[in-house]
Design a protein around this motif. Sequence first.
Motif, PDB file in Angstrom:
ATOM      1  N   ASN A   1       1.060  -1.109   0.156  1.00  0.00           N
ATOM      2  CA  ASN A   1       0.046  -0.190   0.111  1.00  0.00           C
ATOM      3  C   ASN A   1       0.970   1.316  -0.008  1.00  0.00           C
ATOM      4  N   ASN A   2       2.022   1.145  -0.847  1.00  0.00           N
ATOM      5  CA  ASN A   2       2.684   2.347  -1.067  1.00  0.00           C
ATOM      6  C   ASN A   2       3.408   2.743   0.379  1.00  0.00           C
ATOM      7  N   GLU A   3       3.740   2.010   1.142  1.00  0.00           N
ATOM      8  CA  GLU A   3       4.506   2.110   2.357  1.00  0.00           C
ATOM      9  C   GLU A   3       5.545   1.053   2.749  1.00  0.00           C
TER      10      GLU A   3
ATOM     11  N   THR B   1      22.897   8.749  -1.148  1.00  0.00           N
ATOM     12  CA  THR B   1      22.161   9.332  -2.472  1.00  0.00           C
ATOM     13  C   THR B   1      22.369  10.852  -2.439  1.00  0.00           C
ATOM     14  N   SER B   2      22.644  11.392  -0.989  1.00  0.00           N
ATOM     15  CA  SER B   2      22.775  12.942  -0.933  1.00  0.00           C
ATOM     16  C   SER B   2      23.693  13.459  -1.913  1.00  0.00           C
ATOM     17  N   GLY B   3      23.001  14.615  -2.657  1.00  0.00           N
ATOM     18  CA  GLY B   3      23.987  15.166  -3.626  1.00  0.00           C
ATOM     19  C   GLY B   3      23.984  14.538  -5.201  1.00  0.00           C
ATOM     20  N   HIS B   4      23.143  13.547  -5.172  1.00  0.00           N
ATOM     21  CA  HIS B   4      23.053  12.777  -6.534  1.00  0.00           C
ATOM     22  C   HIS B   4      21.525  12.889  -6.976  1.00  0.00           C
ATOM     23  N   HIS B   5      21.444  12.809  -8.483  1.00  0.00           N
ATOM     24  CA  HIS B   5      20.137  12.559  -9.002  1.00  0.00           C
ATOM     25  C   HIS B   5      19.629  11.270  -8.624  1.00  0.00           C
ATOM     26  N   ILE B   6      18.112  11.000  -8.342  1.00  0.00           N
ATOM     27  CA  ILE B   6      17.578  10.033  -7.803  1.00  0.00           C
ATOM     28  C   ILE B   6      16.390   9.759  -8.901  1.00  0.00           C
ATOM     29  N   ILE B   7      16.042   8.432  -9.215  1.00  0.00           N
ATOM     30  CA  ILE B   7      15.107   8.171 -10.287  1.00  0.00           C
ATOM     31  C   ILE B   7      14.181   7.240  -9.487  1.00  0.00           C
ATOM     32  N   MET B   8      12.869   7.763  -9.731  1.00  0.00           N
ATOM     33  CA  MET B   8      11.805   6.836  -8.809  1.00  0.00           C
ATOM     34  C   MET B   8      10.556   7.051  -9.780  1.00  0.00           C
TER      35      MET B   8
ATOM     36  N   PHE C   1       7.700   8.705  -5.236  1.00  0.00           N
ATOM     37  CA  PHE C   1       7.614  10.032  -4.885  1.00  0.00           C
ATOM     38  C   PHE C   1       6.540  10.394  -4.086  1.00  0.00           C
ATOM     39  N   GLU C   2       5.135   9.862  -4.345  1.00  0.00           N
ATOM     40  CA  GLU C   2       4.164  10.345  -3.484  1.00  0.00           C
ATOM     41  C   GLU C   2       4.028   9.987  -2.090  1.00  0.00           C
ATOM     42  N   SER C   3       4.945   8.731  -1.937  1.00  0.00           N
ATOM     43  CA  SER C   3       5.063   8.203  -0.646  1.00  0.00           C
ATOM     44  C   SER C   3       5.996   9.105   0.480  1.00  0.00           C
ATOM     45  N   PHE C   4       6.628  10.158  -0.169  1.00  0.00           N
ATOM     46  CA  PHE C   4       7.378  10.938   0.585  1.00  0.00           C
ATOM     47  C   PHE C   4       6.685  12.019   1.096  1.00  0.00           C
ATOM     48  N   PRO C   5       6.814  12.693   2.420  1.00  0.00           N
ATOM     49  CA  PRO C   5       5.901  13.600   2.774  1.00  0.00           C
ATOM     50  C   PRO C   5       6.331  15.082   1.944  1.00  0.00           C
ATOM     51  N   LYS C   6       7.751  15.132   1.465  1.00  0.00           N
ATOM     52  CA  LYS C   6       8.051  16.137   0.626  1.00  0.00           C
ATOM     53  C   LYS C   6       9.368  15.674   0.236  1.00  0.00           C
ATOM     54  N   PRO C   7       9.760  16.570  -1.001  1.00  0.00           N
ATOM     55  CA  PRO C   7      10.948  15.895  -1.749  1.00  0.00           C
ATOM     56  C   PRO C   7      12.135  15.735  -0.983  1.00  0.00           C
TER      57      PRO C   7
ATOM     58  N   HIS D   1      15.356  15.009  -7.886  1.00  0.00           N
ATOM     59  CA  HIS D   1      14.308  13.923  -8.091  1.00  0.00           C
ATOM     60  C   HIS D   1      13.932  14.163  -9.635  1.00  0.00           C
ATOM     61  N   ILE D   2      13.965  12.824 -10.389  1.00  0.00           N
ATOM     62  CA  ILE D   2      13.668  12.319 -11.544  1.00  0.00           C
ATOM     63  C   ILE D   2      12.439  11.500 -11.395  1.00  0.00           C
ATOM     64  N   VAL D   3      11.109  11.862 -11.691  1.00  0.00           N
ATOM     65  CA  VAL D   3      10.038  11.004 -11.702  1.00  0.00           C
ATOM     66  C   VAL D   3       9.587  10.605 -12.755  1.00  0.00           C
ATOM     67  N   ILE D   4       9.428   9.262 -12.981  1.00  0.00           N
ATOM     68  CA  ILE D   4       8.938   8.455 -13.973  1.00  0.00           C
ATOM     69  C   ILE D   4       7.478   8.342 -13.742  1.00  0.00           C
ATOM     70  N   SER D   5       6.523   8.853 -14.940  1.00  0.00           N
ATOM     71  CA  SER D   5       5.020   8.660 -14.763  1.00  0.00           C
ATOM     72  C   SER D   5       4.462   8.604 -16.251  1.00  0.00           C
ATOM     73  N   ARG D   6       3.424   7.736 -16.387  1.00  0.00           N
ATOM     74  CA  ARG D   6       2.852   7.637 -17.729  1.00  0.00           C
ATOM     75  C   ARG D   6       1.852   9.124 -17.730  1.00  0.00           C
ATOM     76  N   GLN D   7       1.533   9.625 -16.674  1.00  0.00           N
ATOM     77  CA  GLN D   7       0.634  10.555 -16.428  1.00  0.00           C
ATOM     78  C   GLN D   7       1.007  12.076 -17.220  1.00  0.00           C
ATOM     79  N   GLU D   8       0.562  12.399 -18.303  1.00  0.00           N
ATOM     80  CA  GLU D   8       1.110  13.522 -18.879  1.00  0.00           C
ATOM     81  C   GLU D   8       1.175  14.706 -18.313  1.00  0.00           C
ATOM     82  N   ASN D   9      -0.128  15.172 -17.477  1.00  0.00           N
ATOM     83  CA  ASN D   9       0.088  16.282 -16.625  1.00  0.00           C
ATOM     84  C   ASN D   9       0.803  16.219 -15.322  1.00  0.00           C
TER      85      ASN D   9
END
Length: 160
Positions: free
Chosen positions: A17-19, A35-42, A47-53, A59-67
Amino acid sequence: MIIMIAAASENNALGKNNELVWHLPNDFKRFKSLTSGHHIIMGRKTFESFPKPLPNRTHIVISRQENYKPEGCTVVSSMEKAIEICPSNEAIYIIGGGEIYNLGIPFSNKIELTRVHHSFEADAFFPEINLKDWEMIHSEFQNKDEKHQFDYTYQTYIRK
């Protein structure tokens, strides 16, 4: 170098359940340190499981949602595009979830895995590590204690 970083149980469970289904503060510290100081791909769900970035990371987020355009992130539609926009001379971390790890494993040179010594019911899983393709070069066992409910082992694999 493209590095997958994850904590997975004996049955490769990542979460439900995303936890996460465990709490290992030392693993969080290790994740932050690596990971600090680096690019992270998720993926979007990760991404939405984090309270904030996460601070001090790109942060590089892969999503099929165009908007889909969360503040402070770059959104792409594929693993190839995610890797393409990262600096080629720096470590890049793939941080999950299960679907993203499956997409990322063919591109990865290294795996930083925290193996949680327990099996869990889950709906997201880390891919099986094929030892024909990967060699474990480091293993560091950690006993459970008052802050860590389960034994765990830090494992580092490199592609053969």
